[in-house]
Design a protein around this motif. Structure first.
Motif, PDB file in Angstrom:
ATOM      1  N   VAL A 256       0.846  -1.206   0.000  1.00 22.36           N
ATOM      2  CA  VAL A 256       0.000   0.000   0.000  1.00 22.36           C
ATOM      3  C   VAL A 256       0.876   1.250   0.000  1.00 22.36           C
ATOM      4  O   VAL A 256       0.580   2.229  -0.689  1.00 22.36           O
ATOM      5  CB  VAL A 256      -0.954  -0.005   1.207  1.00 22.36           C
ATOM      6  N   ILE A 260       0.853   4.335  -2.716  1.00 19.73           N
ATOM      7  CA  ILE A 260       0.659   5.728  -2.297  1.00 19.73           C
ATOM      8  C   ILE A 260       1.766   6.619  -2.866  1.00 19.73           C
ATOM      9  O   ILE A 260       1.488   7.694  -3.425  1.00 19.73           O
ATOM     10  CB  ILE A 260       0.629   5.816  -0.756  1.00 19.73           C
ATOM     11  N   PRO A 279       1.172   8.293   5.145  1.00 19.53           N
ATOM     12  CA  PRO A 279       0.557   7.046   4.689  1.00 19.53           C
ATOM     13  C   PRO A 279       0.439   6.020   5.802  1.00 19.53           C
ATOM     14  O   PRO A 279       1.351   5.231   6.046  1.00 19.53           O
ATOM     15  CB  PRO A 279       1.537   6.578   3.614  1.00 19.53           C
ATOM     16  N   TYR A 340      -3.465  11.147   2.362  1.00 16.86           N
ATOM     17  CA  TYR A 340      -3.231  10.357   1.162  1.00 16.86           C
ATOM     18  C   TYR A 340      -3.190  11.255  -0.077  1.00 16.86           C
ATOM     19  O   TYR A 340      -3.708  12.368  -0.060  1.00 16.86           O
ATOM     20  CB  TYR A 340      -4.328   9.309   0.983  1.00 16.86           C
ATOM     21  N   ASP A 345      -7.624   5.524  -4.612  1.00 12.15           N
ATOM     22  CA  ASP A 345      -8.796   4.810  -4.102  1.00 12.15           C
ATOM     23  C   ASP A 345      -8.409   4.069  -2.824  1.00 12.15           C
ATOM     24  O   ASP A 345      -7.681   3.080  -2.857  1.00 12.15           O
ATOM     25  CB  ASP A 345      -9.306   3.830  -5.154  1.00 12.15           C
ATOM     26  N   THR A 346      -8.881   4.570  -1.699  1.00 14.46           N
ATOM     27  CA  THR A 346      -8.551   3.949  -0.408  1.00 14.46           C
ATOM     28  C   THR A 346      -9.632   2.967   0.051  1.00 14.46           C
ATOM     29  O   THR A 346      -9.483   2.345   1.103  1.00 14.46           O
ATOM     30  CB  THR A 346      -8.369   5.026   0.674  1.00 14.46           C
ATOM     31  N   PHE A 349      -8.403  -0.600   0.710  1.00 17.22           N
ATOM     32  CA  PHE A 349      -7.243  -0.804   1.580  1.00 17.22           C
ATOM     33  C   PHE A 349      -7.540  -1.915   2.584  1.00 17.22           C
ATOM     34  O   PHE A 349      -8.634  -1.967   3.151  1.00 17.22           O
ATOM     35  CB  PHE A 349      -6.935   0.468   2.377  1.00 17.22           C
TER      36      PHE A 349
END
Length: 367
Positions: A256, A260, A279, A340, A345-346, A349
């Motif tokens: 991730v 980012i 992040p 972010y 698109d989180t 996650f």
């Protein structure tokens, strides 16, 4: 009495960082990745292969280009990443610590002209080394890179990973504790100094971004991460001594994190990059999550850091890494909210807890 050097008095912090504001059109479209063979660097490259449509230059320490390619293949295989896309990389075989990185004048100038963005991953987070080590070995390199990026003829946007640990240095007592624990380590002091410098420079027209990175763990996909990272040193101490302490930490998984960083660098091309990114997964990992994992597998009892120190063979080394108040210290930074990049698109996650458990399964498999 132990000599105390206050990093707040570093001469470089008094430097006047004033740059001419440069129009976006003057930034070349290429990207230079320093530290591409690092854990985070390799993961970020896998994301850049899909996002970045311009040249990607990497500097690799090796005997020749073929050896550099084989080195990258080995790194990608080690972390079980998709095969390295060599056709998307421009290799430069050199050494960051040499003048002009050990490259010919022609090759060095070619990189200057063709890159407008730099991301710098090259440093070792060795918590046992004093600040003087980082000042001697790494601070000159950081300052050289600042000068490299601020060249008005060939300007570059400088993307640099900092560390959550820099927030542990706030009060006078914190600075006096430098070099005494992981939270007040020489590495922490170095990141505090470089973040201050970069903040000043960005406010004075240097383009760039600071990544305020928390504890990094292996990927959500397979849980693979370096067992030398601090998170695992602590976990291993708990399992070896049979004693656990209270803890409450926030983390980010390397996959991730790579996404980012790659997204924010790519945002540069459309003029919407952030100059400060934090992040971090919003959820915390606590001792209760740890106990659920080890239930039925390990005999553990609750204790203190001092209890742990009594059971290890090298209390000096462990004492250096683990401060007695590490639980209280790390909770100080939970007040900071995630930041972010735009266009990220989180919603998909993973959580920090489920990723951490996959890491534990990888590093401490059932026998």
């Amino acid at each position: 009495m132990k000599r105390f050097f206050d990093i707040r008095n570093e001469e470089v912090l008094k430097r006047d960082w004033s740059y001419e504001k440069i129009v976006s059109d003057k930034y070349a479209k290429g990207l230079l990745v320093i530290g591409a063979t690092s854990f985070i660097g390799a993961q970020t490259l896998t994301e850049l292969f899909d996002m970045w449509n311009n040249d990607i230059h990497i500097l690799v320490r090796a005997k020749n280009k073929q050896a550099a390619i084989e080195k990258m293949d080995g790194i990608f295989e080690k972390w079980q990443l998709p095969p390295c896309q060599h056709d998307k990389l421009i290799y430069h075989v050199g050494d960051l610590f040499e003048e002009k990185w050990g490259l010919s004048d022609e090759e060095y100038l070619s990189i200057q002209k063709s890159t407008g963005y730099v991301v710098h991953f090259a440093i070792y987070a060795r918590y046992h080394l004093p600040y003087s080590h980082f000042k001697k070995e790494w601070l000159p390199d950081f300052l050289n890179m600042m000068d490299y990026c601020s060249n008005p003829e060939y300007p570059k946007s400088f993307h640099y990973p900092s560390s959550y640990s820099s927030h542990f240095l706030e009060e006078d007592e914190d600075f006096r504790r430098l070099n005494t624990s992981v939270w007040h380590s020489g590495y922490t002091g170095f990141k505090w100094v470089t973040e201050k410098i970069l903040r000043q420079a960005i406010s004075a027209n240097l383009r760039g971004c600071i990544y305020d990175i928390p504890l990094v763990i292996g990927s959500h996909k397979n849980g693979i991460g370096p067992d030398a990272y601090f998170t695992w040193q602590i976990t291993e101490l708990f399992l070896k001594t049979g004693i656990y302490t209270d803890f409450d930490i926030k983390v980010i998984s390397v996959d991730v994190l790579g996404k980012i960083i790659a997204q924010n660098i790519t945002n540069e091309l459309s003029g919407c990059a952030s100059n400060y990114i934090r992040p971090v997964f919003p959820d915390s990992i606590t001792q209760n999550d740890f106990l659920k994992f080890v239930k039925g597998r390990f005999e553990l009892k609750h204790g203190t850091v001092k209890d742990i120190l009594k059971k290890v063979s090298k209390p000096g080394r462990v004492s250096f890494i683990m401060p007695d108040d590490f639980y209280e210290l790390i909770k100080k930074i939970h007040k900071f909210k995630p930041i972010y990049p735009l266009n990220l698109d989180t919603s998909e996650f993973p959580t920090g807890v489920e990723t951490w458990r996959k890491n534990l399964d990888y590093l401490f498999p059932e026998k």
